[in-house]
Design a protein around this motif. Sequence first.
Motif: not given
Length: 510
Positions: A389, A436, A440
């Motif tokens: 990411g 996030e 992830r």
Amino acid sequence: MLLSKGVGFFMIKLDNVTYRYRDEDQPALKSINLEIGPGESVCVMGANGSGKSTFARLLSGLLNVQQGQLKISSPRSRPIPVGMIFQNPDNQMVAVTVEKELAFALENLGYAQSDMDKLIGHNLQKFNIVHLRQRLTTELSGGEKQRVALASVMIFQPDILVLDEPESFLDEEGKAALGEELINIKKQRPSMIQIHISQYPYVASRYERLLVFDRGEVIADDAPQNILADMDLCERAGLRFTNRAGQRVVIPSQTDRGGRSGSGALGSVEVDKIRFAYSDSDYVLRNLSCTVRAGGIVGVVGPSGTGKSTLGSLICGILKPTDGRVCYLDRNGNLVDPETVAGRVSGVFQQPERQFFLPTCTEEIAFGPKNLGQRLDSQNVEALFAMAGLDADTFADRDPFTLSGGEKRRLAFAAVLSMSPDFVVFDEPTCGLDQEGVGRFILLARGLREKGVGLVIISHDGQIMRSLADSIVYLRSDAGNLVMSCDEFFENPLYRKVVSPVDQLDLPGQ
Ligand SMILES: Nc1ncnc2c1ncn2[C@@H]1O[C@H](COP(=O)(O)OP(=O)(O)OP(=O)(O)O)[C@@H](O)[C@H]1O
Ligand SMILES: [Mg+2]
């Protein structure tokens, strides 16, 4: 300067504050305008790299304002108005022993020895660290360090307390104690300002005001319940992870264990009746046995200081057991020479920066494979950045030590998975990650499991354990170790003493 409360009175005021780290194109903070009044307590949230720690460093005077104005007025003219708890407790410790760490600020403020002794004794007790008094600060566990950090800051009673993700390494008891302590401090010192940076919505909900940072700007400043109800905003700002059906994290093909799959790959790691002591007398681990299988996930839980990270290092072969054995077996059950498992059994440590030593993120990612005689091409490297990411264009040439806390952890994932290990130990993998990043990580761990990689996950996060672990190794400070299935662990309501409640966080389901 003694100021009375009234119109225009402030404790902290930022006027158009912009901050740019040296050599960076983008400012880390952009035109921040903010007032925080006496006695106000504020929670700060935002995605990894959004500027939260930079804001904290400016408030505590660790960075100087370059553009705009920052004013801090203290009604009591304290010699040290701002106390700060760092995101990484390693950055906080200045003294050799815990006792000296607590004495440090008092010595600088010229306290008499007898007053210092009294205050140190009182604070050791209050933060439940009496037993650590003579210990070396370098030899404390992550959670122990964080408690010592809080005690050493609270001992000089600052007017403004800035906490940068203080719960990251704390166990459940430590988190509860911290929450209570912050409430107590507030009651005793109503004029004190608390600024609490956190990735957890449940922490925000204890506050009346929440600031949300997004790419260096404050994009929301309101009551937490109003902000947290705005799903779109939360998703945009990394406060929430929505698990869309079928969403996956792509694990690049060179981490597919391709060359080594089949009989050459490791099939299991067996921890066989190990005992381990750092010094002659104190055993950290006693008579522990457990097995990690290819494609299996073992969760390791337990209060601070019970040997979770030690177990991780033993499994990776970084430490050798005092008694007993750690055996590596191939897919046919044959013993594999431990000398040959380098890169095949790897770990992402609790403090990722300890793993970094190269000038750029790209070199850091490429180092492991290079050491094993493999070469990554630029596409491989890009795919690893994407898996973690991180935007490859932004991070490729950055110095790993200048990344934010969460960015460092993401880089560590890429740098370890670039070696296509058969087994990975993740020590507190979600610590410092935004929501996030947590989502992830769950998808990443599932992807690795599907590829037959065996995982050991050390965590205080109940949701991570519930959604990933097959079995649990529970290290207990008092009565030895327990190894059980994940269901068994969560059937006992006492699990809440060891990991965070599973219903608290909003994370992807199975
Ligand atoms: N010493 C530094 N030199 C250069 N850039 C930096 C430095 N420290 C941080 N940055 C960058 O500034 C931006 C803000 O970083 P900051 O540490 O304030 O983020 P954060 O919100 O605290 O993130 P996290 O949730 O990961 O802790 C990021 O893009 C980061 O990469
Ligand atoms: Mg930070």
